[in-house]
Enzyme design. Structure first.
Site, short mmCIF file in Angstrom:
data_model
loop_
_atom_site.label_atom_id
_atom_site.label_comp_id
_atom_site.label_asym_id
_atom_site.label_seq_id
_atom_site.Cartn_x
_atom_site.Cartn_y
_atom_site.Cartn_z
N CYS A 1 6.02 -11.55 -6.38
CA CYS A 1 5.85 -13.00 -6.19
C CYS A 1 6.44 -13.74 -7.39
O CYS A 1 7.09 -14.78 -7.22
CB CYS A 1 4.38 -13.36 -6.02
SG CYS A 1 3.69 -12.90 -4.41
N ASN B 1 7.68 1.95 1.88
CA ASN B 1 6.44 2.70 1.76
C ASN B 1 5.29 1.76 2.11
O ASN B 1 5.20 0.65 1.59
CB ASN B 1 6.25 3.20 0.32
CG ASN B 1 7.38 4.11 -0.12
OD1 ASN B 1 7.83 4.94 0.65
ND2 ASN B 1 7.84 3.95 -1.33
N GLY C 1 3.18 6.30 -1.03
CA GLY C 1 3.90 6.06 -2.27
C GLY C 1 4.08 4.60 -2.64
O GLY C 1 4.77 4.29 -3.60
N HIS D 1 4.18 -13.62 0.21
CA HIS D 1 3.44 -12.39 -0.08
C HIS D 1 2.78 -11.82 1.17
O HIS D 1 1.97 -12.47 1.82
CB HIS D 1 2.36 -12.66 -1.14
CG HIS D 1 1.63 -11.41 -1.55
ND1 HIS D 1 2.08 -10.61 -2.55
CD2 HIS D 1 0.52 -10.83 -1.06
CE1 HIS D 1 1.26 -9.59 -2.69
NE2 HIS D 1 0.30 -9.70 -1.78
N HIS E 1 8.21 -4.48 0.50
CA HIS E 1 9.58 -4.42 0.01
C HIS E 1 10.30 -3.25 0.66
O HIS E 1 9.69 -2.25 1.00
CB HIS E 1 9.65 -4.33 -1.52
CG HIS E 1 8.90 -3.18 -2.10
ND1 HIS E 1 7.52 -3.14 -2.20
CD2 HIS E 1 9.34 -2.01 -2.65
CE1 HIS E 1 7.15 -2.02 -2.77
NE2 HIS E 1 8.23 -1.31 -3.05
N HIS F 1 3.35 -5.69 -2.38
CA HIS F 1 4.11 -6.80 -1.81
C HIS F 1 5.19 -6.10 -1.02
O HIS F 1 5.97 -5.33 -1.60
CB HIS F 1 4.71 -7.67 -2.92
CG HIS F 1 5.49 -8.85 -2.44
ND1 HIS F 1 5.20 -10.13 -2.84
CD2 HIS F 1 6.56 -8.96 -1.62
CE1 HIS F 1 6.05 -10.99 -2.29
NE2 HIS F 1 6.90 -10.28 -1.54
#
Length: 117
Positions: free
Chosen positions: A9, A89, A95, A48, A102, A100
């Site tokens: 963020c 993941n 993992g 987020h 990605h 957030h």
């Protein structure tokens, strides 16, 4: 929506510098600080969401924008023709260490051993 303690963020808000590869109104792509491949770019929504499931449930259109941005990054990085991996993941057991959502755009080397059954 942002999380004031979330590093991604803060990156999306420009509070922490990054090496940007692509930026739109709702998506940011930047180079991974610890690359695992010659091309290793992270693609995030600026809003987020903790993980893929949360993002897709809350905003499917944004999820599509993130995926389109990942494909654009692969093209810009020169790995679209030779092949690239898209990795997300979801959850600690998978993992995920930064909660957030990605996506990792990975290319420039073979990942066959990773995917071999």
């Amino acid at each position: 929506m942002t999380d004031t303690d979330c590093i991604f963020c803060k990156l999306a808000a420009g509070e922490i510098p990054s090496t940007k590869v692509l930026e739109t109104e709702r998506v940011l792509a930047f180079r991974d600080l610890h690359p695992k491949a010659p091309t290793h770019v992270l693609v995030i929504p600026k809003t987020h969401y903790a993980n893929v499931a949360e993002l897709t449930a809350a905003d499917p259109a944004l999820a599509a924008e993130v995926l389109a941005a990942a494909a654009e990054v692969a093209e810009a990085e020169g790995v679209a023709e030779t092949g690239w991996n898209l990795l997300a993941n979801t959850g600690a057991e998978a993992g995920q260490t930064i909660f957030h959502v990605h996506f990792h755009v990975l290319g420039g080397k073979s990942f066959e051993p990773l995917l071999a059954g």
